[in-house]
Design a protein around this motif. Structure first.
Motif, mmCIF file in Angstrom:
data_model
loop_
_atom_site.group_PDB
_atom_site.id
_atom_site.type_symbol
_atom_site.label_atom_id
_atom_site.label_comp_id
_atom_site.label_asym_id
_atom_site.label_seq_id
_atom_site.Cartn_x
_atom_site.Cartn_y
_atom_site.Cartn_z
ATOM 1 N N ASN A 162 0.820 -1.211 0.000
ATOM 2 C CA ASN A 162 0.000 0.000 0.000
ATOM 3 C C ASN A 162 0.854 1.262 0.000
ATOM 4 N N PHE A 221 -14.346 5.427 0.941
ATOM 5 C CA PHE A 221 -14.213 4.463 -0.153
ATOM 6 C C PHE A 221 -15.463 4.376 -1.035
ATOM 7 N N ASN A 247 -9.169 4.799 -3.324
ATOM 8 C CA ASN A 247 -9.698 3.628 -4.033
ATOM 9 C C ASN A 247 -10.368 4.109 -5.312
ATOM 10 N N ASP A 275 -6.575 0.365 -6.678
ATOM 11 C CA ASP A 275 -7.246 -0.945 -6.714
ATOM 12 C C ASP A 275 -7.144 -1.563 -8.092
#
Length: 333
Positions: A162, A221, A247, A275
């Motif tokens: 990440n 998100f 995201n 993502d």
């Protein structure tokens, strides 16, 4: 009437125990006797109960998987990766969600007590990590497919980078001359939010361009939070030439709000997500994003569990599969 193990035993003139040993490959048997039993099984078309065979072998050949919800857009890729491995090795998958909160967890707990599966893959539903850790301590093999932060390291896990993935998005934006990004984060309680924020902000700070507080918007998100963050920034007169959303859904909301406000993408504002959900390549323009190796994470977690069933100890450190940045039309013309 269905054919039973007793029917096979009677026709082969052996005991039910002998038939069971032939089915499960256990115990020493005269080869001629075993051949006779197999011939009768074929003759009668007997199909043994998979549950009975599993219990006799001490294994169900079923893996459980606990996920928060099937509505999350990237969940399917992780599940498919796990299924690809499990089906190849002739294992089944028993899928559980937490859609109904405590009731869902009670049903899941009943299946744990019934020993309905040999091991468990988990995409951590909120508030259940300690319960899962307790099951693991009691002997249930567990592998966490973790895009959050599992600091204790108690449960074996498979995750991605990440921090570095977000850093790669920052470097790309700097390379194309964007110096004032608006950052739309995920929920603060998630470890991946902290990692992505630190990775992205660190690259800009190292370039002498620290990200001001008014250009960081707390999100959740969702598409809605991405749109709201852009609308609020524009209404407050915040200047920004790029958006980095934690995201892809938030990024999609941000893109729509920018277009509604008359901002061109990427000429006026470049947009990057995180993502690489299937939709990302088909937006207008296509979304540049950090590719999470979702299917690979599911595959690696399933392989780790199956290797444990064959005697390999579960790893005591996370398995990390690197993320990578995918350049598309939302950042480059």
């Amino acid at each position: 009437m269905p054919i039973t193990i007793a029917d096979v035993a009677a026709r082969a003139k052996v005991s039910k125990t002998t038939v069971s040993r032939v089915l499960n490959g256990k115990g020493e048997l005269d080869e001629s006797t075993a051949a006779r039993v197999r011939a009768v099984i074929d003759e009668l078309g007997y199909v043994p109960s998979s549950r009975a065979v599993g219990l006799a072998r001490g294994r169900t050949r079923v893996v459980g998987m606990l996920v928060p919800s099937l509505t999350w857009p990237w969940i399917g890729e992780v599940i498919q990766g796990a299924v690809d491995v499990l089906e190849t090795e002739r294992y089944g998958l028993l899928l559980f969600t937490c859609n109904r909160g405590d009731e869902s967890m009670r049903q899941f707990g009943a299946q744990v007590s019934a020993k309905s599966f040999d091991g468990l893959l988990v995409i951590e539903p909120e508030g259940t990590l300690e319960y899962i850790a307790t099951l693991h301590r009691r002997g249930l093999p567990v592998v966490l497919i973790d895009d959050r932060d599992q600091t204790s390291g108690e449960i074996p896990s498979v995750g991605t980078t990440n921090h570095d993935g977000a850093g790669s998005a920052a470097r790309h934006l700097l390379e194309i001359g964007r110096r004032s990004p608006l950052v739309i984060t995920g929920p603060e309680r998630f470890g991946c939010t902290r990692q992505r924020l630190d990775g992205f902000a660190g690259v800009f700070a190292d370039a002498g361009l620290p990200i001001a507080a008014e250009r960081t918007s707390l999100g959740d998100f969702t598409v809605a939070c991405g749109a709201e963050a852009v609308q609020t920034a524009i209404a407050n007169g915040v200047e920004f030439d790029a958006v980095f959303a934690h995201n892809d859904l938030s990024a999609l909301g941000a893109m729509q709000a920018l277009l509604d406000a008359g901002r061109r993408i990427p000429q006026d504002v470049a947009v990057a997500g995180f993502d690489d959900i299937p939709t990302a390549a088909h937006t207008q323009p296509p979304l540049s994003t950090v590719h999470q190796p979702l299917r690979e994470m599911g595959e690696a977690a399933a392989r780790t569990l199956l290797a444990h069933f064959e005697g390999t100890p579960l790893p005591n450190r996370p398995t990390v599969i690197p993320a990578s940045f995918v350049k598309r039309g939302s950042t480059i013309e």
